[in-house]
Design an enzyme around this catalytic site. Structure first.
Site, PDB file in Angstrom:
ATOM      1  N   ASP A  74       1.052  -0.664  -0.361  1.00 21.63           N
ATOM      2  CA  ASP A  74       0.141   0.009  -0.473  1.00 21.63           C
ATOM      3  C   ASP A  74       1.001   0.847   0.148  1.00 21.63           C
ATOM      4  OD1 ASP A  74       0.885   0.126   2.411  1.00 21.63           O
ATOM      5  OD2 ASP A  74      -1.268  -0.394   3.484  1.00 21.63           O
ATOM      6  N   ASN A 143      -8.634  -0.736  13.631  1.00 22.55           N
ATOM      7  CA  ASN A 143      -9.521  -1.217  13.176  1.00 22.55           C
ATOM      8  C   ASN A 143     -10.156  -2.379  12.845  1.00 22.55           C
ATOM      9  OD1 ASN A 143      -8.405  -0.441  10.943  1.00 22.55           O
ATOM     10  ND2 ASN A 143      -9.910   1.384  10.288  1.00 22.55           N
ATOM     11  N   HIS A 145      -8.166  -3.159   9.920  1.00 19.51           N
ATOM     12  CA  HIS A 145      -7.343  -2.566   8.794  1.00 19.51           C
ATOM     13  C   HIS A 145      -6.821  -3.851   8.229  1.00 19.51           C
ATOM     14  CE1 HIS A 145      -4.346   0.704   9.095  1.00 19.51           C
ATOM     15  NE2 HIS A 145      -4.495  -0.127   9.034  1.00 19.51           N
ATOM     16  N   GLU A 150     -10.040  -0.498   4.478  1.00 18.74           N
ATOM     17  CA  GLU A 150     -10.600   0.166   5.774  1.00 18.74           C
ATOM     18  C   GLU A 150     -12.253  -0.877   5.775  1.00 18.74           C
ATOM     19  OE1 GLU A 150      -8.837   1.364   8.028  1.00 18.74           O
ATOM     20  OE2 GLU A 150      -8.132   3.278   6.980  1.00 18.74           O
TER      21      GLU A 150
HETATM   22  P1  PGA Z   1       1.360  -1.219  13.035  1.00 18.55           P
HETATM   23  O1  PGA Z   1       0.357  -0.687  11.687  1.00 18.55           O
HETATM   24  O2  PGA Z   1       2.231  -2.324  12.647  1.00 18.55           O
HETATM   25  O3  PGA Z   1       1.602   0.567  12.805  1.00 18.55           O
HETATM   26  O4  PGA Z   1       0.006  -1.167  14.433  1.00 18.55           O
HETATM   27  C1  PGA Z   1      -0.567  -1.689  11.220  1.00 18.55           C
HETATM   28  C2  PGA Z   1      -1.637  -0.905  10.756  1.00 18.55           C
HETATM   29  O5  PGA Z   1      -2.142   0.224  10.223  1.00 18.55           O
HETATM   30  O6  PGA Z   1      -1.521  -1.638   9.366  1.00 18.55           O
END
Ligand code: PGA
Length: 260
Positions: A74, A143, A145, A150
């Site tokens: 992404d 959340n 995702h 999302e």
């Molecule tokens: P993080 O992000 O590893 O920084 O917690 C995870 C994500 O948002 O996919």
């Protein structure tokens, strides 16, 4: 509840160092079994210790440069590669350069193209030409995702540009030191991620406990995109005591709950 083909594997690390080792062992094992299989890689905080462990092994000549095509998961829309906050810059810093992967060989998903529809089609076609995804190394958003899929994102969600959720914007703000966080991302679609043969989901920290539970033990729902990961032939969840607290093997249909 789950419609996966096989059992999920839940591996629980008892320390930060064990989490890094466990993640590296699992990824290396998948590469050893299928050295040519295209691998898509998450950025974010969680994979960093795992990438650093892989890099350390590479520096000690215990691990060679991966031979598989590397795929970008992404990107923020509008950010150039030269911006150190871009996800590609992050991938380059933490994975490509330390493991001596040629950055020009990566299947890119760019957030700066004039025609994002065309960029998404080109990306999907490039992944297909590489033989499809074999391994997806993913983080878990606060959340639910995965990538920037999302909520709500269903199992057929396509590679696309998405508005980022308020939770993601808040969560990403820590990387932006007060600067305005981008509000759109471009992401490999959940449908593409679910086509992988193997998913390694990296989840650490007490703040991920509830969403991990909903992702692996709750019903499938577009409101928790990660809940669909149970559909892949092999799902390996690498987690720590804080995130896994209270999860039982029965809840996730796992035969084993090793703690390492
Ligand atoms: P993080 O992000 O590893 O920084 O917690 C995870 C994500 O948002 O996919």
């Amino acid at each position: 509840m789950s419609s996966r083909d096989g059992d999920a594997e839940l591996l629980v690390a008892s320390s930060d160092a064990a989490f890094a080792r466990l993640g590296a062992d699992v990824i290396r094992g998948v590469w050893d079994d299928c050295p040519e299989g295209a691998t898509i890689l998450a950025t974010g905080w969680t994979p960093i210790p795992v990438f650093r462990e892989l890099a350390a092994r590479h520096a000690r000549r215990e691990l060679s440069t991966p031979q598989c095509p590397i795929v970008q998961l992404d990107e923020y829309v509008g950010l150039e590669d030269s911006d150190p906050r871009s996800l590609f810059a992050w991938l380059d810093r933490e994975f490509l350069t330390p493991l001596e992967v040629d950055a020009s060989s990566v299947i890119r998903l760019r957030g700066t193209t004039a025609d994002s529809e065309q960029e998404c089609s080109r990306f999907d076609a490039a992944v297909a030409a590489a033989g499809g995804l074999h391994l997806a190394v993913l983080g878990l958003g606060p959340n639910g995702h995965v990538g920037f899929n999302e909520p709500p994102s269903g199992p057929n969600a396509r590679t696309r540009v998405v508005p980022l959720s308020p939770e993601s914007i808040a969560s990403n703000a820590r990387y932006w030191s007060g600067a305005e966080v981008p509000v759109e991302g471009i992401t490999a679609g959940l449908g593409l991620l679910l086509s992988a043969d193997v998913v390694v989901l990296l989840v650490a920290g007490a703040h991920k406990r509830e969403i991990l539970r909903r992702s692996v033990a709750g019903p499938e729902s577009p409101e928790v995109p990660a809940s669909y990961l149970r559909r892949v032939p092999r799902l390996i969840i690498v987690t720590d005591d804080d995130a896994a607290a209270g999860l039982t093997p029965e809840e996730i249909g796992s035969r084993h709950l090793p703690r390492i």
